[in-house]
Structure formats: structure tokens, C-alpha cells
Design a protein around this motif. Sequence first.
Motif, short mmCIF file in Angstrom:
data_model
loop_
_atom_site.label_atom_id
_atom_site.label_comp_id
_atom_site.label_asym_id
_atom_site.label_seq_id
_atom_site.Cartn_x
_atom_site.Cartn_y
_atom_site.Cartn_z
N SER A 106 0.85 -1.19 0.00
CA SER A 106 0.00 0.00 0.00
C SER A 106 0.89 1.25 0.00
CB SER A 106 -0.92 -0.01 1.22
OG SER A 106 -0.15 0.02 2.41
N GLY A 107 0.32 2.40 -0.13
CA GLY A 107 1.12 3.62 -0.19
C GLY A 107 1.53 3.95 -1.61
N TYR A 108 2.28 5.05 -1.72
CA TYR A 108 2.62 5.58 -3.04
C TYR A 108 4.13 5.65 -3.22
CZ TYR A 108 -2.27 7.01 -2.97
OH TYR A 108 -3.63 7.02 -2.88
N GLY A 141 4.90 -5.96 -5.50
CA GLY A 141 4.60 -4.72 -6.21
C GLY A 141 3.62 -3.87 -5.44
N ARG A 142 3.40 -2.68 -5.95
CA ARG A 142 2.51 -1.72 -5.30
C ARG A 142 1.07 -1.87 -5.81
NH1 ARG A 142 4.76 2.38 -2.50
NH2 ARG A 142 7.04 2.54 -2.54
N LEU A 143 0.15 -1.56 -4.94
CA LEU A 143 -1.26 -1.59 -5.32
C LEU A 143 -1.67 -0.32 -6.05
CD1 LEU A 143 -2.63 -3.07 -1.99
CD2 LEU A 143 -2.69 -4.19 -4.21
N MET A 144 -0.93 0.75 -5.83
CA MET A 144 -1.21 2.02 -6.52
C MET A 144 -0.13 2.24 -7.57
SD MET A 144 -3.90 2.75 -4.83
CE MET A 144 -4.28 4.39 -5.44
N GLU A 171 1.82 4.27 -10.89
CA GLU A 171 2.49 5.56 -10.97
C GLU A 171 1.51 6.71 -11.16
OE1 GLU A 171 5.35 5.25 -14.03
OE2 GLU A 171 6.64 3.83 -12.95
N GLU A 172 0.33 6.42 -11.67
CA GLU A 172 -0.69 7.45 -11.85
C GLU A 172 -1.58 7.58 -10.63
OE1 GLU A 172 -2.78 6.37 -15.33
OE2 GLU A 172 -1.07 6.69 -16.70
N ALA A 173 -1.17 6.96 -9.52
CA ALA A 173 -1.91 7.02 -8.25
C ALA A 173 -3.30 6.42 -8.38
CB ALA A 173 -2.00 8.46 -7.74
N LYS A 174 -3.43 5.38 -9.21
CA LYS A 174 -4.69 4.67 -9.36
C LYS A 174 -4.53 3.24 -8.86
CE LYS A 174 -6.34 7.34 -13.32
NZ LYS A 174 -6.82 7.28 -14.74
N TYR A 175 -5.62 2.71 -8.32
CA TYR A 175 -5.58 1.36 -7.78
C TYR A 175 -5.42 0.35 -8.91
CZ TYR A 175 -7.09 -2.91 -5.44
OH TYR A 175 -7.16 -4.19 -4.95
N ASP A 176 -4.44 -0.54 -8.78
CA ASP A 176 -4.13 -1.52 -9.81
C ASP A 176 -4.25 -2.92 -9.21
OD1 ASP A 176 -3.36 -2.72 -12.11
OD2 ASP A 176 -1.24 -2.13 -12.02
N PRO A 177 -5.41 -3.58 -9.40
CA PRO A 177 -5.61 -4.88 -8.75
C PRO A 177 -4.74 -5.96 -9.34
CG PRO A 177 -7.43 -4.40 -10.23
CD PRO A 177 -6.58 -3.17 -10.20
N ILE A 178 -4.48 -6.98 -8.55
CA ILE A 178 -3.68 -8.12 -8.96
C ILE A 178 -4.60 -9.29 -9.27
CG2 ILE A 178 -3.35 -9.00 -6.62
CD1 ILE A 178 -0.68 -8.94 -9.35
N LYS A 179 -4.27 -10.07 -10.30
CA LYS A 179 -5.06 -11.24 -10.66
C LYS A 179 -4.55 -12.46 -9.91
CE LYS A 179 -5.91 -9.54 -15.37
NZ LYS A 179 -5.70 -9.81 -16.81
N VAL A 180 -5.46 -13.27 -9.42
CA VAL A 180 -5.12 -14.51 -8.72
C VAL A 180 -5.37 -15.68 -9.66
CG1 VAL A 180 -5.58 -15.96 -6.73
CG2 VAL A 180 -5.69 -13.48 -6.51
N VAL A 181 -4.32 -16.48 -9.92
CA VAL A 181 -4.40 -17.56 -10.92
C VAL A 181 -4.04 -18.88 -10.25
CG1 VAL A 181 -3.50 -18.43 -13.10
CG2 VAL A 181 -3.76 -15.95 -12.75
#
Length: 853
Positions: free
Chosen positions: A270-272, A738-741, A743-753
Amino acid sequence: MASISRKAKSFFASAFAVAAIGLTIGTDAFAQDSQIGDPAEQSALSQTLDPAATPDTSGSDTLTIPANPAINTDATSQQQIVAPKARTQTVSSYDLYNPPQNIDGNLFGAFLLGGGLLYAAFALYGARKGTKGAWLRAAAGGALLAVLCNPESVVENLDSLPTDVIIVTDITASQDLDDRAQITAKAYEDIVKQLSQIEGVNIRTIEVDNNEGATEDDGTQIFSRLQDGLSEIPRDRLGAVFIITDGQIHDVPQNLDVLDKTTPLHALISGYQDDMDRSIVVDQAPLFGSVGEKKTIRFHVSDNADNTPDTATAQTDTLGKTSRIDVIVKRDGEELQSISVAPGETIEVEVEIDHVGQNDFVLEAEVLDGELTTVNNRIVTSIEGIREDINILLLSGEPHKGMRMLRDFYREDPDVNLVHFTTLRPPQKQDHTPFRELSLVPFPRYEIFVDKLKDFDLVIMDNNTHTGIIPAPYYKRVAEYVKEGGSLLVLAGPDYANLKSGSLYNDEELAKIMTAKPDGEIIHRTFKPDVTADGERHPVTRELAGDDENWGSWTRQIGSDVGSGYVLMSGADDEALIVVDKQDSGRVAMLLSDSMYLWERGYEGGGPYATLLGNVTQWLLKNPAMAEENLEMVRRNDQIIINQQTMGDLPSPLIVTTPSGKTITVEPEKTENGLWTAIIPADEVGEYKVAQDGGDQLEAYLNTGPKNPKEFENTVSTTLNLAPVIGEEGNKHAGYLGRLMNEEAKYDPIKVVPVHDAENGSVLSGKDWAGIRMNDGVVVQGHDREPLIPPWLGALAIAGLFMGAWLREREDGLLGKLIGKKGDPDQDGEAQAKKQAENTTNKRGPGRNGPSV
């Protein structure tokens, strides 16, 4: 005879068919009893495939996990996550011989073998003789034998072993900064949603907080909590570990031996990327010191950003900006000095211990533009003030009965250094007393009132008179000593009432600091001291209130008019008996009677003279516990008790600032006269501050954790701390970091496979996905037996074959007609006659009786 034979054959064939059907049905019923259906036996068998596995045998496919506080603030709520199990059946073996359970298997087998051989012999004999239907009869017997053997297939009920996935959520204090809590909650929801859609996944949640053990400098302990959770899960069933954190973890191991090499570890930060923060850290501070002593506090200021180590240069901070930082040093809310420091530079500052008890020193650095929080810009270090030696000067005038009480009281305290002088003769008095009979030590007026007066913590003037024994300039020195922070206790006797001569109040300088002006009256009668309304609130006499009915009487009091201060006790005619007052930086207390010694001697039961005199002395020595207006915070278990001492009727609200920077307004409740209390939860680690809202800015501080909590030494989110254990080389675990946010400060979800058949070295993560090593093992939950020959089919086959054999034997039967073996009756009769003639010729032989007709 032939007709009887046919009837007999028909009867026996029918009876045998019925018996065959009965035996078939009965054998099937017995076989049902012989199946392995005992629940206890099935439970034991369920462990045969995977003894280490402990599957859920309750039959429920729903897993209950604790709710994540980041998602739901109700700590008692729970979330239910569906984790379906795959259930299959497979034939594991065939059992061709299953005798009834209540019959001996060997005996029954011998019976079948013997009967079968005998039946086969008869069938072969009939076939050789050309008996019609012999092969049908043989087939019927074989069918009956097969049914009686009761062949079955053994079917195993298999459950897929679940794949356990651990989600570790960081809910420590640093996760409350910025919007990290919301980011963490969103990531948790996304992962749980995806995992709940994968068949056979059990989700376990571990929440890491730092409320427990807050007195220890542990910081964020992710991996110790993870290891505790791993102890409940077989290693081969663990599919993955997800950690949702800001990256500030203080127990990252060098390797993860507790995890299997094929188990991925995924970290979502979390965080930026552009987080930055300033913190002040105390490197060294003393725990205690003597009052008046100077102590050294060593500290430094750090400016932190992700992927940027601290530097210790005096010109450039860690963010690459040339600057110097102003740090303010305060003691108990009072500013002492301001220091200019460079980031990373170690600074030493000297502070003076001002009073007995806790001295709170606050170091506060100026705010950095755009930093995460200002909570760690200030830090409190507490130094306990002690008095190793209390220096008291007791100046007695004319001897009286209470003088011994005073001297003995202070001498009994091992921490008190008492200097006692008794002055009887004024310097102008002349008589013929020989010098050898006078005092061997002359009164050192100059040394006491000029050289050494500032070294005394308390000066007591007991029944002194203004008759020239102590010159006026020395009284002026006493007045200045009080204004500069000293303490004076005046015990007034009869001479204090004489304003014409003898009263100390006649001295102009002393009169400025003594608030009780004598009115010239001396009250000579018995009276009982009484605690006043102000005395019931004041900490000096509050504990004495309510017990004054049991006190003994006093016999003399000096009348006075009180100008300022607090009258704590009254005597005869409600005249002031004990008065306390502050004069500039010093303090003055006045006891307007010389009868206290009666309590010490037990007159009429005596009274609490020691408690009263001790409390007055502590107030004069500026003990915070005796202050009229005071704030203090005390921690008890998981609560913080805020005590406010006040002489007012209703104190103003209190503003509490928590370690995370939140402010709470609380209304204290009255617990007793002069004492108000408020309670708040101690749910954060770090420094709490409480201040009075408006008016005099009383402040108090409480540190619920270590002096320099690791949780706030560096609050910048980072991936560096976890990089040593998450990777693809050596002993690193191939996982996503990796980060959840973005570089554009948007939430980027991760895929679970889900990944099946994963081995060491398998790819279990990618740029935007995190894999789960699926557990493809199964566990046997029980066995079922299925007959290879259904009862109805066996009965039908046996009956049909026997009936077919019977019908085949009949010459005019329906079966003969169907297969075309029978013609019309005339032709049949001619064929029979011809056959009989041939048989007769064959018996007589050729030529014996001539040709046959």
C-alpha cells in the motif's frame, strides 16, 4: 408314463426357477449386510491416502474466517467465504465372491463348488445324450452360480484435499496514514473474491497489529505471526501466502525455511511511490536525574523517501534538498530553546530537571512540505526527577512546645538535610554573661542569607520576630529568594500578631510575599481545625476532608486578613488557619497557630499532623502531585486514565491527540472534590497528548510504547524490505512483489491464478498476476459396494433359462413351433412310425425275419 414324466419335469423346472429367484434376492440382501458401511470404519479408512491431512469431515463446504477490521469495523462480525470441495467416485477393485455375512464363507464356497460340479456333470451327460434343452439348463445353472457368488465392484468416495491460502493484513499504526487502510481493505476484498471462486480453496486471515506488547520495541511483526499461523497447516496443502502491508516490516528473516520451495509468497504494498516523511529520533536520554541537575539528550532528524537511504551530511538531507531544520525543545509545555540542525546530524542538548516526578521534554522538528504525517516530527522523552537530598533551613525564634515537633519530623526523613538555628538574643542586647557560657557558634547571618540561601530547597521561619536579630537586608534576601523560585513556610506565634513591634509582617519586603496580614487578635480557646471548601478540592488537604470530627483541639490562633491564595483550613470563628499562595516563581505557606504539637502529643485523640505537614512541604517543593491545576495520564491495561486536578467548578473539555494524529474531545467526569477523570482506549502505540481546551494550556503526555517506536521511525512505504525474500533466485520464493497504486496514483488490482502440478521452479507469478500452487491430492472418505449382477437381472436370467430348457424339452411346445422344428401332426405321425420300424429292424438284424413290411 410319458405324460407323468412331462409333468414331473414341468414341476421341477418351475420349482427350480422360483428357488433360483428367491436365492438371488436373498443373496443380494445378505450382500448388503456385508458391505463396509460402518461410519467409524469409514472414518479410519479416510486417512489411508493422506495420513497427515486433516480434512473437514463435518460435511460443510463453508469456511468461516474472522472479519478484516479494515473492511468491517465491527470486531465481532464474521465473513463467510465459500470454499467448495471437489467430490468424485472411482472403482478401485472387484470382489467376485461375497458370501452372506451370517454364513461361513468357506462352507458356503464348498457348497457352491460341489453343487456346481455336480450340476455341470449332469448337464454334460444330458448334452452327450442329446437331451433337448441341455445347454439352456447348463446356462441357467451357471447364472445361478454367478448370482450366488454375488460379485461386486468396490467404489471409493474421494474428496479433493483443500488448498489453504493465507492472507496476512497489516493493520499497524503506520497503515492508518494517508489512505493506506482503504487501499488495504480494497485489496483484501479483491483477493478474497477471486479465491472464493476457485474450487477447493480455504482462506485463512492473519491480522497483524501492534497493540499487544506495546511496551516492547517490536515494530511490525509480520513473519512471527505468519509462522504461528503456518503451524496449523500441513506444508503440502499451503497454496500461497499474500501479505498486504506498507512494507515497513521489522522481522523480515534472511530466508523462509518455514515455507516450502514451491509455495509462493506475494507482497502487495500500500502507499505511493512518492511518499516522504520527516521523523525525529532520540538516540540517548537518561531515565532519571536529581532536581536541579542538568542532563544530556542526544537526537537526530531523518528525512526519508522510498529507495533512498538516510545520510548524515550537514548540508543535504536524504531528499536531496539543501536545508536546515529548526528543532524546539520544551519542558512540560514550556519552550526552553530552539536549535538549527541538519538532517542526519547527531545533536546533544542539555536540559535541567526542574521538579520531582516526571519531567516531560518535547523535541519538535519543523514540518516538511508534503510529508505523510507530523506525528513523528515530535517526540517526548521523560526524565524522572528525584531529590537525593532536600536542604531545609529552619530558623526558630523564642523556643516553644512545637519546635521539637518540627525538628523531629524533618530529621526522621533520611532524604532531608536539616540546618537548624535558634536565635534568642538581639545583637544590641548587652549583659555580663561570660563568653564561655554563650553559644560556641555565632549566628552566620551573612553566609546563610547571602552565600548559601539559594542552596536551600525550603526555608522555615518558626516564631521569628522582627526585633533586629536578623537585619532587614537579610529579610529582603528571603523575599527575593521566594520570588526567584524558592519556598517559605511561616509558623506564626503570638509575636506575629503584634504589629507595633515584633511581627514579621512589619518588614516591608516580607509583607509583599506573605498574604495573611495579622489583625492584632490572638484567640485563646480550644477549637477544632476544619477543612474549608477550597481545602476539600486542594490536593494538600483533600484526603483529610471528612475526618475532621475525630481530630483533637488546638488552643491558640492568630487572627488575620487573607489577601490572596487558598485558605485550606480554618479554626476558631472560621478564621484562616492554613494559607498557601504562589509568589512569582516561588511559594509561601503560612500556619497561623503554634498549637499543632497537640496533635503530635495525642491531645483529645490527636490528629494527622504528619500528613498535613508532609503535604504542605511537598506543595512547597513543587511536587506536581500537589499542584492545584494539573493534568496527568496513566495507562491501565488497554485504557488510558486522564486525571485532571482543578480548583474550579467545571473544567473545560480535554483535547486528546493520539499517536496517529487523530484528535478526540472528551468531557471529564467528577470523581471527587477537585478531581475529574476521563477514560479513553489505548488502541495505538506511541505518544498521546492531552491539553485543556482554552484558558490555561495545561498539557500532559503519555508514551504507550517504547520511546522511539519503530513503527514511526520510518513511515514511507517501500518494497526494499521484502525484496530479499521474494524473488526467483537462491532461497527466494517466486512470488509477486509490487505496489497496489500505480504511478498514476490509481488502484491496480492483482489477478489470482490457480496453478496445477506446480513443481520447484514453476512460474507462479507475473507482471500482473499472482499464482496459487493448487493441491491436487485426494483423501478417501469411504467405500461403497455395487453388485455387478443386479438382483432383478439375475432372477430374470435364471428364470428365463430354466423356462426355456423346459419348453425345449416339450415335443409340441411353443418353442419348437417358434424355431420350426415341429410340422403338422400327420407328418409327425409318419415320421414316428418310420422311426419305430427302423428301430425294430435294427433289433432283429438283417435277414432274420425277412424284409420288413
